[in-house]
Motif scaffolding. Structure first.
Motif, PDB file in Angstrom:
ATOM      1  N   ILE A   1     -57.590 -16.147 -19.663  1.00 15.91           N
ATOM      2  CA  ILE A   1     -58.488 -15.173 -19.302  1.00 15.91           C
ATOM      3  C   ILE A   1     -58.924 -15.793 -17.763  1.00 15.91           C
ATOM      4  CG2 ILE A   1     -60.920 -14.540 -19.415  1.00 15.91           C
ATOM      5  CD1 ILE A   1     -60.634 -14.908 -22.499  1.00 15.91           C
ATOM      6  N   THR A   2     -58.372 -15.202 -16.754  1.00 14.40           N
ATOM      7  CA  THR A   2     -58.686 -15.628 -15.372  1.00 14.40           C
ATOM      8  C   THR A   2     -59.487 -14.428 -14.749  1.00 14.40           C
ATOM      9  OG1 THR A   2     -56.448 -14.384 -14.771  1.00 14.40           O
ATOM     10  CG2 THR A   2     -56.511 -16.951 -15.227  1.00 14.40           C
ATOM     11  N   ALA A   3     -59.882 -13.253 -15.571  1.00 17.30           N
ATOM     12  CA  ALA A   3     -60.800 -12.258 -15.060  1.00 17.30           C
ATOM     13  C   ALA A   3     -61.656 -11.767 -16.105  1.00 17.30           C
ATOM     14  CB  ALA A   3     -59.709 -11.007 -14.254  1.00 17.30           C
TER      15      ALA A   3
ATOM     16  N   GLY B   1     -76.719 -14.330 -16.492  1.00 15.09           N
ATOM     17  CA  GLY B   1     -75.549 -13.657 -16.541  1.00 15.09           C
ATOM     18  C   GLY B   1     -74.710 -14.397 -17.641  1.00 15.09           C
ATOM     19  N   LYS B   2     -73.945 -13.656 -18.438  1.00 16.63           N
ATOM     20  CA  LYS B   2     -72.983 -14.141 -19.183  1.00 16.63           C
ATOM     21  C   LYS B   2     -71.638 -13.988 -18.975  1.00 16.63           C
ATOM     22  CE  LYS B   2     -71.894 -14.483 -24.325  1.00 16.63           C
ATOM     23  NZ  LYS B   2     -72.173 -15.776 -24.854  1.00 16.63           N
ATOM     24  N   ASN B   3     -70.598 -14.766 -18.759  1.00 14.06           N
ATOM     25  CA  ASN B   3     -69.355 -14.319 -18.679  1.00 14.06           C
ATOM     26  C   ASN B   3     -68.933 -14.150 -17.191  1.00 14.06           C
ATOM     27  OD1 ASN B   3     -66.604 -14.609 -19.812  1.00 14.06           O
ATOM     28  ND2 ASN B   3     -66.701 -12.431 -20.028  1.00 14.06           N
ATOM     29  N   GLY B   4     -68.621 -15.244 -16.455  1.00 17.05           N
ATOM     30  CA  GLY B   4     -68.816 -15.132 -14.944  1.00 17.05           C
ATOM     31  C   GLY B   4     -67.981 -16.215 -14.377  1.00 17.05           C
ATOM     32  N   ILE B   5     -67.264 -15.604 -13.132  1.00 13.52           N
ATOM     33  CA  ILE B   5     -66.489 -16.445 -12.205  1.00 13.52           C
ATOM     34  C   ILE B   5     -66.968 -16.626 -10.670  1.00 13.52           C
ATOM     35  CG2 ILE B   5     -64.033 -16.713 -11.340  1.00 13.52           C
ATOM     36  CD1 ILE B   5     -62.957 -14.973 -13.636  1.00 13.52           C
ATOM     37  N   VAL B   6     -67.006 -17.826 -10.551  1.00 10.55           N
ATOM     38  CA  VAL B   6     -67.255 -18.144  -9.145  1.00 10.55           C
ATOM     39  C   VAL B   6     -66.130 -19.147  -8.475  1.00 10.55           C
ATOM     40  CG1 VAL B   6     -69.004 -19.035  -7.395  1.00 10.55           C
ATOM     41  CG2 VAL B   6     -69.787 -17.992  -9.469  1.00 10.55           C
ATOM     42  N   GLU B   7     -65.167 -18.341  -7.556  1.00 11.33           N
ATOM     43  CA  GLU B   7     -63.890 -19.206  -7.250  1.00 11.33           C
ATOM     44  C   GLU B   7     -63.669 -18.895  -5.846  1.00 11.33           C
ATOM     45  OE1 GLU B   7     -61.198 -18.269 -10.052  1.00 11.33           O
ATOM     46  OE2 GLU B   7     -60.811 -16.185  -9.187  1.00 11.33           O
ATOM     47  N   HIS B   8     -63.153 -19.868  -5.486  1.00 10.40           N
ATOM     48  CA  HIS B   8     -62.472 -19.812  -3.723  1.00 10.40           C
ATOM     49  C   HIS B   8     -63.618 -19.147  -2.813  1.00 10.40           C
ATOM     50  CE1 HIS B   8     -58.448 -20.379  -5.369  1.00 10.40           C
ATOM     51  NE2 HIS B   8     -58.729 -19.420  -6.312  1.00 10.40           N
ATOM     52  N   ASN B   9     -64.850 -19.880  -2.820  1.00 12.85           N
ATOM     53  CA  ASN B   9     -65.867 -19.442  -1.798  1.00 12.85           C
ATOM     54  C   ASN B   9     -65.779 -20.557  -0.903  1.00 12.85           C
ATOM     55  OD1 ASN B   9     -66.834 -16.487  -2.811  1.00 12.85           O
ATOM     56  ND2 ASN B   9     -66.902 -18.128  -4.677  1.00 12.85           N
ATOM     57  N   VAL B  10     -66.687 -20.516   0.352  1.00 14.47           N
ATOM     58  CA  VAL B  10     -66.659 -21.566   1.050  1.00 14.47           C
ATOM     59  C   VAL B  10     -68.303 -21.326   1.311  1.00 14.47           C
ATOM     60  CG1 VAL B  10     -66.546 -22.574   3.347  1.00 14.47           C
ATOM     61  CG2 VAL B  10     -64.545 -21.465   1.908  1.00 14.47           C
TER      62      VAL B  10
ATOM     63  N   MET C   1     -79.466 -20.038 -15.539  1.00 13.88           N
ATOM     64  CA  MET C   1     -79.978 -19.335 -17.005  1.00 13.88           C
ATOM     65  C   MET C   1     -78.728 -18.632 -17.453  1.00 13.88           C
ATOM     66  SD  MET C   1     -83.873 -18.656 -16.883  1.00 13.88           S
ATOM     67  CE  MET C   1     -84.178 -17.337 -16.128  1.00 13.88           C
ATOM     68  N   SER C   2     -77.600 -19.301 -17.425  1.00 15.24           N
ATOM     69  CA  SER C   2     -76.431 -18.294 -17.583  1.00 15.24           C
ATOM     70  C   SER C   2     -75.483 -19.035 -18.662  1.00 15.24           C
ATOM     71  CB  SER C   2     -75.665 -17.798 -16.334  1.00 15.24           C
ATOM     72  OG  SER C   2     -76.393 -17.256 -15.506  1.00 15.24           O
ATOM     73  N   ASP C   3     -74.623 -18.131 -19.251  1.00 16.04           N
ATOM     74  CA  ASP C   3     -73.781 -18.656 -20.147  1.00 16.04           C
ATOM     75  C   ASP C   3     -72.296 -18.544 -19.787  1.00 16.04           C
ATOM     76  OD1 ASP C   3     -76.282 -18.083 -21.657  1.00 16.04           O
ATOM     77  OD2 ASP C   3     -75.484 -19.809 -22.855  1.00 16.04           O
ATOM     78  N   ASN C   4     -71.208 -19.269 -20.327  1.00  5.77           N
ATOM     79  CA  ASN C   4     -69.604 -18.856 -20.135  1.00  5.77           C
ATOM     80  C   ASN C   4     -69.521 -18.839 -18.639  1.00  5.77           C
ATOM     81  OD1 ASN C   4     -70.698 -18.294 -23.149  1.00  5.77           O
ATOM     82  ND2 ASN C   4     -68.579 -18.776 -23.126  1.00  5.77           N
ATOM     83  N   ILE C   5     -69.265 -19.804 -17.886  1.00  8.14           N
ATOM     84  CA  ILE C   5     -69.222 -19.477 -16.322  1.00  8.14           C
ATOM     85  C   ILE C   5     -68.123 -20.458 -16.000  1.00  8.14           C
ATOM     86  CG2 ILE C   5     -70.330 -19.996 -14.207  1.00  8.14           C
ATOM     87  CD1 ILE C   5     -71.535 -17.744 -16.120  1.00  8.14           C
ATOM     88  N   HIS C   6     -67.331 -20.024 -14.971  1.00  9.32           N
ATOM     89  CA  HIS C   6     -66.454 -20.939 -14.526  1.00  9.32           C
ATOM     90  C   HIS C   6     -66.463 -20.887 -12.912  1.00  9.32           C
ATOM     91  CE1 HIS C   6     -62.499 -22.688 -15.549  1.00  9.32           C
ATOM     92  NE2 HIS C   6     -62.053 -22.261 -14.417  1.00  9.32           N
ATOM     93  N   VAL C   7     -66.629 -22.251 -12.572  1.00  9.32           N
ATOM     94  CA  VAL C   7     -66.986 -22.299 -10.997  1.00  9.32           C
ATOM     95  C   VAL C   7     -65.765 -23.294 -10.606  1.00  9.32           C
ATOM     96  CG1 VAL C   7     -68.416 -23.330  -9.228  1.00  9.32           C
ATOM     97  CG2 VAL C   7     -69.369 -22.292 -11.398  1.00  9.32           C
ATOM     98  N   ALA C   8     -64.741 -22.464  -9.738  1.00 12.71           N
ATOM     99  CA  ALA C   8     -63.440 -23.585  -9.310  1.00 12.71           C
ATOM    100  C   ALA C   8     -63.215 -23.236  -7.940  1.00 12.71           C
ATOM    101  CB  ALA C   8     -62.518 -23.082 -10.222  1.00 12.71           C
TER     102      ALA C   8
ATOM    103  N   VAL D   1     -59.867 -25.203 -21.718  1.00 15.29           N
ATOM    104  CA  VAL D   1     -59.398 -24.644 -20.450  1.00 15.29           C
ATOM    105  C   VAL D   1     -60.161 -23.905 -19.791  1.00 15.29           C
ATOM    106  CG1 VAL D   1     -57.322 -23.374 -19.250  1.00 15.29           C
ATOM    107  CG2 VAL D   1     -56.972 -25.179 -21.039  1.00 15.29           C
ATOM    108  N   THR D   2     -60.725 -23.126 -20.743  1.00 16.72           N
ATOM    109  CA  THR D   2     -61.918 -22.209 -20.004  1.00 16.72           C
ATOM    110  C   THR D   2     -62.821 -21.713 -21.229  1.00 16.72           C
ATOM    111  OG1 THR D   2     -62.237 -20.119 -18.820  1.00 16.72           O
ATOM    112  CG2 THR D   2     -60.438 -20.180 -20.910  1.00 16.72           C
TER     113      THR D   2
END
Lengths: 510, 210
Positions: free
Chosen positions: A64-66, A189-198, A211-218, A415-416
């Protein structure tokens, strides 16, 4: 006579310290056996009705990448000189809004589902959202399945991108520079991606998962902010492969007391470069974030099950990793409904060097009491049960005597924590005020303390039984406190919602 | 035309107080009998339970004096210091006198408060910023925009007594005293006596840093 008393006191203190030292249980065996180290950490999240095997497969598959769902067929193109908000108004759910390079001076508010706001990058030119130091927020969304990518965002006073109770979000490939209090801030929020930001130049947290769940920050680069990446009152988050440098504090896993959701747990921090986060703290004096000691690589405050693995953590003057409870943290007070202690923290293999070379007086005092020398990589202050560390002899540690040897050596099995798109948050009739309070107000206001704005308790005292006056203030705030940031108008909310949230705010009790 | 007329009235109302500016010099003269308890420089006298008045916000002082006069403050059973103050209002017969003396007091430099023994300043700072600072200011300097008086420089005994008076309902219960009622809602915000002492220590330290 005086000299005798002083001498006696010194002797008593030394004796006390020595007694403490000898009385403490000696550190357990230094190295874990091979079988235990080969075991892998698996986080505790399980969806309704999911079997243990299915959980393991989901965690380990990494496919799951999206999370926002497939793009729809509708498309709107916004050109320089046009309004993004107008496009959002016209867009049906499922629309991709492509924004061409140019400069846009506006706040974009997305209150519908499945909108993809995608910048078009041409020969390195991006669409720029520029608040001119006047507007508060660049992008606010309350819908589900929202994507925001490829923008430059600068000179806003409040938030770069803020989510308000939206699930399944993807925030990707944005440059967020010199803009306000929070850079990227998905709240509730639940189920979110924050990636490749500067992100750089943010007064509070550059990336604030609230206050969120299931998050990927990469894969983010985060520098010269007060707090780099903050996982706050959130569960099941992975923070990996980020480059976090020159902030006051690098990566933080936190419980902020007084927020309506009370726990932080199951946070994996791995494979990050966490380097020289010694920036002088420029948070508002007296605020919680102003209490972060400059020179902190990773801060674990009251959060449980934080697993720290395979990071490079170097050049922090206070400590590489600081583990602290609420009672010993600065600028906050105890929340009776939050567990104040960081429990079951696991420090696995990490590369650490040149940390703790100019640490804070509290840590120096701890070292003195324990008759310890050296510059501390890892510091623990206050109670912490069930915590562990691998290969402790590699580091200079303070307060880790009762940390055991971890029963696992890596996090490879996890992994995720991302999921297939989850249903939107269910908002019952009559809950509009509560959801707005959790999703919006709680970003800056906690019940009995100072986060960014004044405490809810003080607001209740000021407005008492007059929610309409508070609702009017929310729509059109007037600055009354020199030492607090200006409250941004929340006039994108309709009057009924403003009154509902004002009523709710005057009634909450923690 | 009608709107222009309203604006003129509104404008006139805004300008009006300047036309009746308080006379601080006259206030200084009127203050003379008050010095017996509050001190020649209005520096207060803890032995008489008389608080510091020097450097306090004029609006706050004038409001309190009117409240004493009207029995909104100092009339509750158990507020002995307040009752003493209520009995001493003769030198200030009208609103003009009250405004003048308040203006004079506000012009005086606030004194430094004595340190509070045993106070843990770090805890005091945490609780002060969490519970008090949003209205009374980060350094206890007060905030007229929120009608919150200055606390820095006031002696700890007075502050503790007022905090307890608010909590016990000896102050801040009258419908006409909206700001007092606001404070009453915060007078149970600190968890205990130790934290109150720590906060008082923090407030005292603010006056020493100025």
């Amino acid at each position: 006579m005086t000299r005798t008393i002083v001498l006696a006191l010194v002797l008593a203190l030394v004796g006390f310290a020595a007694g403490n030292w000898y009385a403490k249980p000696r550190a357990p065996a230094q190295e874990a056996d091979a079988a235990r180290v080969a075991a892998s950490y698996e986080g505790g999240f399980r969806a309704d009705g999911e079997s243990a095997a299915a959980v393991s497969e989901r965690l380990a598959s990494g496919n799951i990448t999206a999370v926002a769902g497939a793009p729809g067929e509708h498309e709107i193109v916004v050109a320089d000189g046009e309004s993004i908000q107008e496009a959002v108004k016209r867009a049906a759910p499922g629309t991709v809004i492509r924004v061409r390079p140019g400069t846009y001076h506006e706040t974009v508010y997305i209150d519908k589902d499945a909108i993809r706001l995608v910048g078009v990058i041409e020969q390195g030119r991006r669409p720029v959202l520029d608040g001119h130091g006047k507007l508060n927020d660049a992008v606010l969304y309350s819908g589900n399945g929202i994507v925001v990518e490829n923008f430059t965002i600068t000179k806003y006073k409040g938030n770069g991108i803020m989510g308000q109770a939206g699930n399944n979000f993807e925030i990707r490939n944005n440059l967020i520079i010199d803009t306000g209090v929070y850079g990227i801030f998905p709240q509730l929020g639940k189920n979110g991606i924050v990636e490749h930001n500067v992100l750089s130049g943010i007064e509070d947290a550059a990336i604030y998962i609230g206050m969120s769940d299931n998050i990927h920050v990469a894969h983010n680069v985060v520098f010269e902010n007060v707090a780099g990446i903050e996982i706050e009152n959130s569960r099941h988050a992975i923070v990996e492969n980020n480059y976090v440098y020159d902030n006051t504090g690098g990566i933080l896993a936190f419980i902020t007391p007084g927020l309506p959701i009370k726990t932080t747990s199951d946070v994996i921090v791995r494979n990050n470069f966490v380097v020289r986060n010694n920036h002088p703290n420029f948070g508002a004096p007296g605020s919680i974030v102003a209490g972060i000691p400059a020179g902190t690589g990773i801060l674990v405050m009251a959060a449980d099950e934080v697993v720290i693995e395979d990071n490079i953590i170097s050049d922090h003057k206070t400590a590489g990793i600081l583990i602290v409870d609420h009672a010993n943290a600065a600028n906050l007070t105890i929340d009776p409904e939050s567990d104040p202690n960081p429990d079951r923290v696991a420090v696995l293999d990490n590369v650490m060097y040149r940390n703790g070379y100019d640490t804070i007086p509290e840590v120096k005092a701890l070292m003195l009491a324990g008759m310890q020398r050296g510059e501390p990589d890892i510091v623990r202050v206050g109670p912490s049960t069930g915590s562990c560390i691998l290969n402790r002899s590699r580091y200079v540690t303070v307060g880790l005597d009762d940390f055991g040897v971890c029963g696992f050596g890596n996090t490879d099995a996890t992994v995720t924590y991302l999921l297939p798109p989850v249903p939107p948050r269910v908002i019952e009739p009559g809950e509009r005020g509560k959801i707005a309070y959790l999703g919006i107000c709680s970003g800056c206001h906690i019940y009995g303390g100072r986060m960014v704005g004044p405490p809810v308790q003080a607001i209740q005292a000021l407005y008492m039984d007059d929610p309409q006056a508070l609702a009017d203030y929310i729509a059109n705030p007037v600055r009354k406190r020199d030492d607090y940031p200006e409250m941004p108008p929340q006039n994108y909310l309709d009057p009924e919602t403003r009154l509902a949230v004002a009523k709710y705010m005057l009634e909450v009790r923690n | 035309m009608w709107r222009l007329f309203s604006l003129l009235i509104l404008g006139g109302a805004l300008v009006a107080p300047a036309g009746f500016a308080a006379d601080a010099a006259r206030g200084g003269t009127l203050y003379a009998p008050c010095a017996a308890c509050h001190g020649a420089q209005a520096q207060g006298n803890p032995a008489l339970q008389a608080p510091v008045l020097a450097g306090q916000d004029a609006g706050y002082l004038a409001r309190q004096l009117r409240h004493f006069r009207a029995g909104i403050r100092g009339a509750a059973d158990g507020d002995t210091a307040g009752a003493t103050m209520r009995a001493q209002l003769a030198p200030l017969p009208d609103d003009a006198a009250i405004d003048d003396v308040a203006a004079w007091l506000a012009s005086l430099p606030a004194p430094r408060a004595a340190a509070v023994e045993g106070a843990v300043l770090r805890t005091g700072s945490n609780y002060y910023q969490s519970k008090c600072g949003a209205c009374h200011g980060a350094r206890a300097e007060g905030n007229p925009a929120l009608f919150a008086p200055r606390l820095a420089g006031l002696d700890a005994d007075y502050l503790a007594r007022q905090y307890r008076n608010f909590a016990a309902g000896l102050r801040g219960t009258e419908p006409a005293d909206r700001y007092g009622r606001q404070m009453r809602l915060m007078a149970t915000a600190l968890p205990g006596e130790a934290e109150l002492r720590d906060v008082l220590g923090f407030i005292a330290a603010q006056s020493q840093q100025e």
